[in-house]
Enzyme design. Structure first.
Site, PDB file in Angstrom:
ATOM      1  N   ASP A  16       0.867  -1.175   0.000  1.00 35.46           N
ATOM      2  CA  ASP A  16       0.000   0.000   0.000  1.00 35.46           C
ATOM      3  C   ASP A  16       0.911   1.235   0.000  1.00 35.46           C
ATOM      4  OD1 ASP A  16      -1.615   2.162   0.701  1.00 35.46           O
ATOM      5  OD2 ASP A  16      -2.749   1.031   2.197  1.00 35.46           O
ATOM      6  N   GLY A  38      -8.999   5.860  -5.844  1.00 36.41           N
ATOM      7  CA  GLY A  38      -7.780   5.064  -5.963  1.00 36.41           C
ATOM      8  C   GLY A  38      -6.671   5.538  -5.033  1.00 36.41           C
ATOM      9  N   ASP A  40      -5.068   8.324  -5.020  1.00 38.19           N
ATOM     10  CA  ASP A  40      -5.283   9.713  -4.616  1.00 38.19           C
ATOM     11  C   ASP A  40      -6.152   9.780  -3.350  1.00 38.19           C
ATOM     12  OD1 ASP A  40      -5.105  12.434  -4.866  1.00 38.19           O
ATOM     13  OD2 ASP A  40      -6.190  12.577  -6.763  1.00 38.19           O
ATOM     14  N   SER A 127      -1.520   5.673 -13.719  1.00 37.47           N
ATOM     15  CA  SER A 127      -2.436   5.597 -14.881  1.00 37.47           C
ATOM     16  C   SER A 127      -3.064   4.228 -15.151  1.00 37.47           C
ATOM     17  CB  SER A 127      -1.756   6.061 -16.195  1.00 37.47           C
ATOM     18  OG  SER A 127      -1.638   7.462 -16.237  1.00 37.47           O
ATOM     19  N   THR A 128      -2.694   3.196 -14.388  1.00 34.88           N
ATOM     20  CA  THR A 128      -3.213   1.859 -14.734  1.00 34.88           C
ATOM     21  C   THR A 128      -4.492   1.490 -13.977  1.00 34.88           C
ATOM     22  OG1 THR A 128      -1.843   0.702 -13.101  1.00 34.88           O
ATOM     23  CG2 THR A 128      -0.891   1.055 -15.295  1.00 34.88           C
TER      24      THR A 128
HETATM   25  P1  ADP Z   1      -4.892   6.439 -12.184  1.00 37.42           P
HETATM   26  O1  ADP Z   1      -6.077   7.358 -12.114  1.00 37.42           O
HETATM   27  O2  ADP Z   1      -3.586   7.163 -12.468  1.00 37.42           O
HETATM   28  O3  ADP Z   1      -5.131   5.273 -13.083  1.00 37.42           O
HETATM   29  P2  ADP Z   1      -5.508   4.897  -9.744  1.00 37.42           P
HETATM   30  O4  ADP Z   1      -5.297   5.377  -8.353  1.00 37.42           O
HETATM   31  O5  ADP Z   1      -6.900   4.724 -10.234  1.00 37.42           O
HETATM   32  O6  ADP Z   1      -4.672   5.919 -10.677  1.00 37.42           O
HETATM   33  O7  ADP Z   1      -4.756   3.510  -9.947  1.00 37.42           O
HETATM   34  C1  ADP Z   1      -3.380   3.357 -10.149  1.00 37.42           C
HETATM   35  C2  ADP Z   1      -2.922   2.003  -9.641  1.00 37.42           C
HETATM   36  O8  ADP Z   1      -2.759   2.064  -8.225  1.00 37.42           O
HETATM   37  C3  ADP Z   1      -3.916   0.871  -9.886  1.00 37.42           C
HETATM   38  O9  ADP Z   1      -3.172  -0.262 -10.336  1.00 37.42           O
HETATM   39  C4  ADP Z   1      -4.511   0.598  -8.507  1.00 37.42           C
HETATM   40  O10 ADP Z   1      -4.867  -0.757  -8.339  1.00 37.42           O
HETATM   41  C5  ADP Z   1      -3.367   0.942  -7.594  1.00 37.42           C
HETATM   42  N1  ADP Z   1      -3.712   1.327  -6.211  1.00 37.42           N
HETATM   43  C6  ADP Z   1      -4.915   1.697  -5.695  1.00 37.42           C
HETATM   44  N2  ADP Z   1      -4.797   1.986  -4.376  1.00 37.42           N
HETATM   45  C7  ADP Z   1      -3.487   1.804  -4.040  1.00 37.42           C
HETATM   46  C8  ADP Z   1      -2.717   1.928  -2.832  1.00 37.42           C
HETATM   47  N3  ADP Z   1      -3.282   2.303  -1.680  1.00 37.42           N
HETATM   48  N4  ADP Z   1      -1.388   1.644  -2.889  1.00 37.42           N
HETATM   49  C9  ADP Z   1      -0.806   1.264  -4.039  1.00 37.42           C
HETATM   50  N5  ADP Z   1      -1.464   1.139  -5.210  1.00 37.42           N
HETATM   51  C10 ADP Z   1      -2.789   1.388  -5.211  1.00 37.42           C
END
Ligand code: ADP
Length: 185
Positions: A16, A38, A40, A127-128
């Site tokens: 995380d 996500g 953010d 972005s994924t």
């Molecule tokens: P974007 O809008 O740039 O695509 P997201 O936050 O929607 O960003 O997702 C980017 C990646 O981060 C995805 O693979 C998601 O599964 C992952 N993700 C979501 N929450 C966390 C977290 N707390 N720590 C690490 N990775 C995360």
């Protein structure tokens, strides 16, 4: 998976991003800098309101942050002292400069880190998620950008924090492919 590039450790792990103890963590932000879902959402929840306050000040003085660019704030209540808010591209099929913009998001974040004297940094897979960039392609761009970052030697550790076993596998495989391709040359 621990990789050594010169004096720099590149770590690929499942975890995380909000829990990382590196000096900086990178947020997968959007251009508004006003928070979102996500990564953010998780960063603003874990870090508290101070981070959004700083983002609002940046918005007021500098406006939106375009894709490929980044801004830096403090880490609020996080273990990390800084958050680098990087804006990745939304995937529109691959002909809208998405690759270049994703590369810039990583490159500019690394550049911001070395300019601040930061030695350790964690990235999510920018972005994924909501932005739907295909992860195999994103992983190659990400890892190639880190590997060839000109000032990489100024960083002690770069950590890629993947959110699932599958995403971690994709990044590990991408690293192996890059090594194979570059060793053929
Ligand atoms: P974007 O809008 O740039 O695509 P997201 O936050 O929607 O960003 O997702 C980017 C990646 O981060 C995805 O693979 C998601 O599964 C992952 N993700 C979501 N929450 C966390 C977290 N707390 N720590 C690490 N990775 C995360």
């Amino acid at each position: 998976m621990n990789i050594t590039i010169g004096n720099t450790k590149l770590v690929l792990l499942k975890g995380d991003i909000t829990q990382q103890d590196t000096e900086a963590i990178v947020n997968a932000a959007n251009s508004s800098l006003m928070g979102g879902g996500g990564v953010d959402g998780a960063i603003h929840r874990a870090g508290g309101p101070q981070i959004l306050e700083e983002c609002k000040q940046i918005r007021a003085t500098s406006g939106k942050c375009p894709p490929g660019q980044c801004v830096i704030t403090g880490g609020g209540n996080l273990k990390a002292r800084y958050v680098i808010h990087a804006v990745g591209p939304i995937w529109y099929g691959g002909n809208k400069n998405e690759d270049q913009l994703l590369q810039s998001a990583y490159y500019n974040s690394l550049q911001m880190a070395v300019e601040k004297g930061i030695k350790t940094i964690s990235f999510p897979s920018i972005s994924t998620g909501a932005y739907r960039f295909p992860i195999e392609r994103a992983a190659k761009i990400c890892l190639t950008t880190i590997k060839h970052f000109p000032r990489l030697g100024e960083l002690k550790e770069v950590r890629m924090v993947l959110f699932s076993d599958r995403d971690l596998e994709v990044y590990k495989n991408a690293w192996k492919e890059i090594e194979l391709e570059e060793n053929e040359k």
